[in-house]
Scaffold this active site. Sequence first.
Site, mmCIF file in Angstrom:
data_model
loop_
_atom_site.group_PDB
_atom_site.id
_atom_site.type_symbol
_atom_site.label_atom_id
_atom_site.label_comp_id
_atom_site.label_asym_id
_atom_site.label_seq_id
_atom_site.Cartn_x
_atom_site.Cartn_y
_atom_site.Cartn_z
ATOM 1 N N PRO A 197 48.158 44.401 47.588
ATOM 2 C CA PRO A 197 47.447 45.600 47.151
ATOM 3 C C PRO A 197 48.270 46.635 46.386
ATOM 4 O O PRO A 197 47.725 47.619 45.922
ATOM 5 C CB PRO A 197 46.942 46.193 48.471
ATOM 6 C CG PRO A 197 47.946 45.751 49.481
ATOM 7 C CD PRO A 197 48.411 44.390 49.037
ATOM 8 N N ASP A 211 47.464 40.690 35.945
ATOM 9 C CA ASP A 211 46.366 41.647 35.862
ATOM 10 C C ASP A 211 46.854 43.087 35.850
ATOM 11 O O ASP A 211 48.022 43.382 36.135
ATOM 12 C CB ASP A 211 45.426 41.464 37.056
ATOM 13 C CG ASP A 211 44.466 40.300 36.862
ATOM 14 O OD1 ASP A 211 44.413 39.772 35.745
ATOM 15 O OD2 ASP A 211 43.770 39.944 37.831
ATOM 16 N N LYS A 250 42.200 43.468 33.487
ATOM 17 C CA LYS A 250 40.794 43.836 33.337
ATOM 18 C C LYS A 250 40.605 45.250 33.875
ATOM 19 O O LYS A 250 40.872 45.519 35.040
ATOM 20 C CB LYS A 250 39.902 42.856 34.103
ATOM 21 C CG LYS A 250 39.951 41.443 33.532
ATOM 22 C CD LYS A 250 39.071 40.517 34.344
ATOM 23 C CE LYS A 250 39.062 39.121 33.757
ATOM 24 N NZ LYS A 250 38.430 39.045 32.453
ATOM 25 N N GLY A 294 46.279 41.007 41.524
ATOM 26 C CA GLY A 294 46.355 41.994 42.587
ATOM 27 C C GLY A 294 45.534 41.547 43.780
ATOM 28 O O GLY A 294 44.504 40.887 43.620
ATOM 29 N N GLY A 295 45.995 41.871 44.983
ATOM 30 C CA GLY A 295 45.268 41.462 46.184
ATOM 31 C C GLY A 295 45.358 39.979 46.429
ATOM 32 O O GLY A 295 46.431 39.384 46.377
ATOM 33 N N ASP A 296 44.199 39.348 46.662
ATOM 34 C CA ASP A 296 44.135 37.910 46.927
ATOM 35 C C ASP A 296 43.312 37.238 45.832
ATOM 36 O O ASP A 296 42.273 37.766 45.418
ATOM 37 C CB ASP A 296 43.477 37.664 48.293
ATOM 38 C CG ASP A 296 43.354 36.185 48.602
ATOM 39 O OD1 ASP A 296 44.319 35.619 49.130
ATOM 40 O OD2 ASP A 296 42.296 35.596 48.286
ATOM 41 N N ILE A 354 39.473 36.722 46.636
ATOM 42 C CA ILE A 354 38.621 37.852 47.013
ATOM 43 C C ILE A 354 38.348 38.675 45.754
ATOM 44 O O ILE A 354 39.182 39.482 45.325
ATOM 45 C CB ILE A 354 39.279 38.744 48.099
ATOM 46 C CG1 ILE A 354 39.652 37.925 49.337
ATOM 47 C CG2 ILE A 354 38.345 39.900 48.476
ATOM 48 C CD1 ILE A 354 38.480 37.384 50.116
ATOM 49 N N MET A 403 36.182 49.046 44.352
ATOM 50 C CA MET A 403 35.836 49.667 43.065
ATOM 51 C C MET A 403 34.431 50.301 43.091
ATOM 52 O O MET A 403 33.534 49.901 42.329
ATOM 53 C CB MET A 403 35.898 48.625 41.944
ATOM 54 C CG MET A 403 37.240 47.941 41.808
ATOM 55 S SD MET A 403 38.526 49.089 41.293
ATOM 56 C CE MET A 403 39.910 47.964 41.077
#
Length: 466
Positions: free
Chosen positions: A224, A247, A269, A300-302, A305, A384
């Site tokens: 994250p 990203d 994005k 970013g993150g997983d 997901i 988001m």
Amino acid sequence: MNYFPCFINLDNKKVLFVGAGKIAVRKIFFLIKMNAQIIVVSRKISNNLIKLHREKKIDWIDTNFFENQLKKIFLVIVATDNNSLNKYIYEKTKQKKILVNVVDDRSKCTFIFPSIVERFPIIVAVSSGGTAPVLTKMIKEKIESTLPMNLGKSALLAQKWRSHVKLKFKKSIYRRHFWEKIFEGMFVNHVLNGNFKKAIKVLNNEIKRKKVIKGEISLVGAGPGDGGLLTLKGLQVIQKADVVLYDNLVSSEILSLIRKDAKKIYVGKEAKKLCISQEEINLILIKMAKKGKKVVRLKGGDPFIFGRGGEELEVAKKFKINFQVIPGITSAIGVSSYAGIPLTHRNYSSGIIIINGCKKNEIEGKQNWKSISRLKNYTIVIYMPRLQSTYIFDELKANDYPLDMPIALIEQGTTLNQKTVIGIFKNLKSLLFLMKSPTLLILGKVVSLSKNLSWFKSDTNQNSLL
């Protein structure tokens, strides 16, 4: 960075030592290994140095320092407790553009000695630029403990085979892949155990093997935001990559861990901004992998997901490209933890619902708000939410979601710029206007625990409107 890290060849270079105390003696013994020509200027020297002088391993000038002693000198190490003399030598070397190190006086050094871990011919140098020598020493000790004492023998043996490998593999990328495979396999284990014949056999077999260099795609979750949350396997994979597509949400801290010679392609994005399409990203992944490259899709993150990782792997499968997935800590888990909000708690929440808040028309954006609103003992996490804040609020309110339900809005979670705002569902739309992207929205009774459980102290204070 005050000092540029570089390794200098001291073979047959003249190195002048002014002073011959304990510190100087340690450095002299080390520089002798580098085949430097050591000259010591001092009225007195220790028995160790007298022995070296008799063995003609160093030259000794039994006198005070004079400027003409700097003639044809490459490096100067000053190890005296005479501050005026130290300053004088420093000024003279500066004038003559000779590298100088005045021991324990960083202001009078044009070069410094790092802490060194030696596994000849492998040398690891660690430095804090003279700011924290104790910390540097601790880091050195950690590195020492991880590198086997005879690891360098692997490098010496590999050196003898470099020309053979170069003949077999004309392209540098293929040679690098070959050596990565060698050093990760049984070759090193055989060398460490003293089984050199077996190690050479491994090399021979790999060189004779039919040359088939296959590209591969790795989906890597970067977590994250906090670079420390990148998994160990994720780090290992990105440091082997030939190409990295990354990203917008991947932190600069993690990007700095990518191999310096790897090609980095930004495919970020951002909402309402012109960006590369998913189809174009897929084409780049396949094109690079078909060239035999190790391609990393860094997200970013997983990756699975709301990361479109599944779509990218479907394309890889279609073109018969090898792939793997290295999971990352998704924002729902990482950001909530840094805000002191346990997503489940047996007294407050029996489950979690994760929603993509910036979608309204695709499958992942078509929510059953009526069913969600009934689950008042669940924690709702919305990624988001800013662009669709009115829609999200209206749908939940229309389905009787409690207006007094605690909510948390967390901006740039897990980073030093983390901002957390605590409020109630009734004020969702007005609170979202206080936030910037990326923002995570958490709704549920567990949010009330944040006041007591919040532990991550960033520069941005937590605001509570409860």
